[in-house]
Design a protein around this motif. Sequence first.
Motif, mmCIF file in Angstrom:
data_model
loop_
_atom_site.group_PDB
_atom_site.id
_atom_site.type_symbol
_atom_site.label_atom_id
_atom_site.label_comp_id
_atom_site.label_asym_id
_atom_site.label_seq_id
_atom_site.Cartn_x
_atom_site.Cartn_y
_atom_site.Cartn_z
ATOM 1 N N GLU A 239 0.729 -1.104 -0.202
ATOM 2 C CA GLU A 239 0.054 0.123 0.019
ATOM 3 C C GLU A 239 0.776 1.196 0.026
ATOM 4 N N GLN A 240 1.869 1.144 0.691
ATOM 5 C CA GLN A 240 2.807 2.307 0.781
ATOM 6 C C GLN A 240 3.336 2.448 -0.613
ATOM 7 N N ILE A 241 3.696 1.733 -1.342
ATOM 8 C CA ILE A 241 4.558 2.064 -2.443
ATOM 9 C C ILE A 241 3.668 1.890 -3.695
ATOM 10 N N GLY A 242 2.108 1.946 -3.461
ATOM 11 C CA GLY A 242 1.350 2.096 -4.632
ATOM 12 C C GLY A 242 0.723 1.130 -5.492
ATOM 13 N N TRP A 243 1.155 -0.111 -4.887
ATOM 14 C CA TRP A 243 0.690 -1.589 -5.582
ATOM 15 C C TRP A 243 -0.657 -2.095 -5.129
ATOM 16 N N SER A 244 -1.288 -1.764 -3.982
ATOM 17 C CA SER A 244 -2.322 -2.164 -3.365
ATOM 18 C C SER A 244 -3.548 -2.070 -4.232
ATOM 19 N N THR A 245 -3.600 -1.499 -5.196
ATOM 20 C CA THR A 245 -4.847 -1.493 -5.929
ATOM 21 C C THR A 245 -4.941 -2.607 -7.083
ATOM 22 N N TRP A 246 -3.932 -3.346 -7.158
ATOM 23 C CA TRP A 246 -3.980 -4.443 -8.220
ATOM 24 C C TRP A 246 -3.479 -5.575 -7.508
ATOM 25 N N ILE A 247 -2.595 -5.651 -6.237
ATOM 26 C CA ILE A 247 -2.246 -6.940 -5.630
ATOM 27 C C ILE A 247 -3.219 -7.351 -4.772
ATOM 28 N N ILE A 248 -3.646 -8.611 -4.767
ATOM 29 C CA ILE A 248 -4.791 -9.285 -3.664
ATOM 30 C C ILE A 248 -3.974 -9.712 -2.607
ATOM 31 N N SER A 249 -2.973 -10.485 -2.579
ATOM 32 C CA SER A 249 -2.240 -10.942 -1.489
ATOM 33 C C SER A 249 -0.768 -11.106 -2.005
ATOM 34 N N PRO A 250 0.050 -11.109 -0.998
ATOM 35 C CA PRO A 250 0.185 -10.789 0.126
ATOM 36 C C PRO A 250 -0.132 -9.212 0.286
ATOM 37 N N ARG A 251 -0.304 -8.656 1.311
ATOM 38 C CA ARG A 251 -0.338 -7.115 1.586
ATOM 39 C C ARG A 251 0.990 -6.449 1.595
ATOM 40 N N GLY A 252 2.129 -7.288 1.735
ATOM 41 C CA GLY A 252 3.391 -6.816 1.936
ATOM 42 C C GLY A 252 4.219 -8.146 2.354
ATOM 43 N N TYR A 253 5.719 -7.974 2.491
ATOM 44 C CA TYR A 253 6.219 -9.263 2.587
ATOM 45 C C TYR A 253 7.520 -8.675 3.042
#
Length: 331
Positions: A239-253
């Motif tokens: 979310e912080q790098i602007g990818w959360s609009t298209w990545i479903i899982s994981p939310r980060g790593y």
Amino acid sequence: MGDFPRKTAPSRRPPQYMLDLFNAVADANGTTKTPRLLEGNVVRSFEDKVHGEQTYFYFNVTSVGREEELLKAELRLFKLKERSQHAPHLCRVDLCELLDGSGVRGSLISSKTVPLYTEGWEVFPVTRTVWKWVRNSSSNHGLMIITSIPAGNSLHLSPVRFAKSSSRQDSPYPFLVLFTHDRRRGTPKNSRTSLLTGEGPTPIAAPQAPRSRKVRAVPVLATGRLLPCQKHPLYVDFEQIGWSTWIISPRGYSAYYCKGSCPFPLGQSFKATNHATVQSIVHALKLSKQVGTPCCVPDRLHSINLLYFDNEENVVLKQYDDMVAVSCGCH
């Protein structure tokens, strides 16, 4: 990864099948926990483009590269429970490939017998048909379902219904699943599937860090010297790098990163390459002003799995290599 991703949320939810597949393959960080569960390194699900019609289906598979190896393709349909109590308990389901745009001429792909008074997912293998579509997209005219029930020595059309695409988010809509391997990037062991090249959405530029955040101090010893080359924690929040609009899982790593000095002489603990050892000697003897010390970089990397929407809102499960720094060395 193709065009920029959509700035708004996708209009539909991913199939539960793809969510379950991701959870079976990867942990919360996307790290592979069951290496041999998947066939290939890419799984795509395609939504049916024919809305409302109960017996016709069309899937646009043009996002699959012709150089990819298609390992398996499945059509997944959710059969609804028969309401009438006057029909036989079993029905025959024929899956046909449409041979032209008329919706009349078809070629039988497979047949199966299913119970009328239960509901659930029915799976039809369509690998050879989809392989032909990938090779020649103009041959793709869609699929057709014909259902029938026995009546004496003949078959009569059956009222069996399958769920279709709708505005309901919880609707078990039909979808096509493809298992492929991206042969352009080598074998599964040394493949290099890039986040910045490939068929998916192109990540947007990472936003600048908020000014309130303090930059971490470089780790140093009490003497003031840099700590030796080693791995440090780094959590990437999509979310912080602007990818959360298209990545479903994981939310980060947890990506980790390498930092530290590569002092002369380089011992075995630095996992130095032969080139780094020679470079270290040249630098220490001041034989060239242009040669610096070797760099602390990842020595071993692991892959993670990403579940995401592509630009056509198809859901993709893909393994991306070299995403996690496992160990560090001087190179």
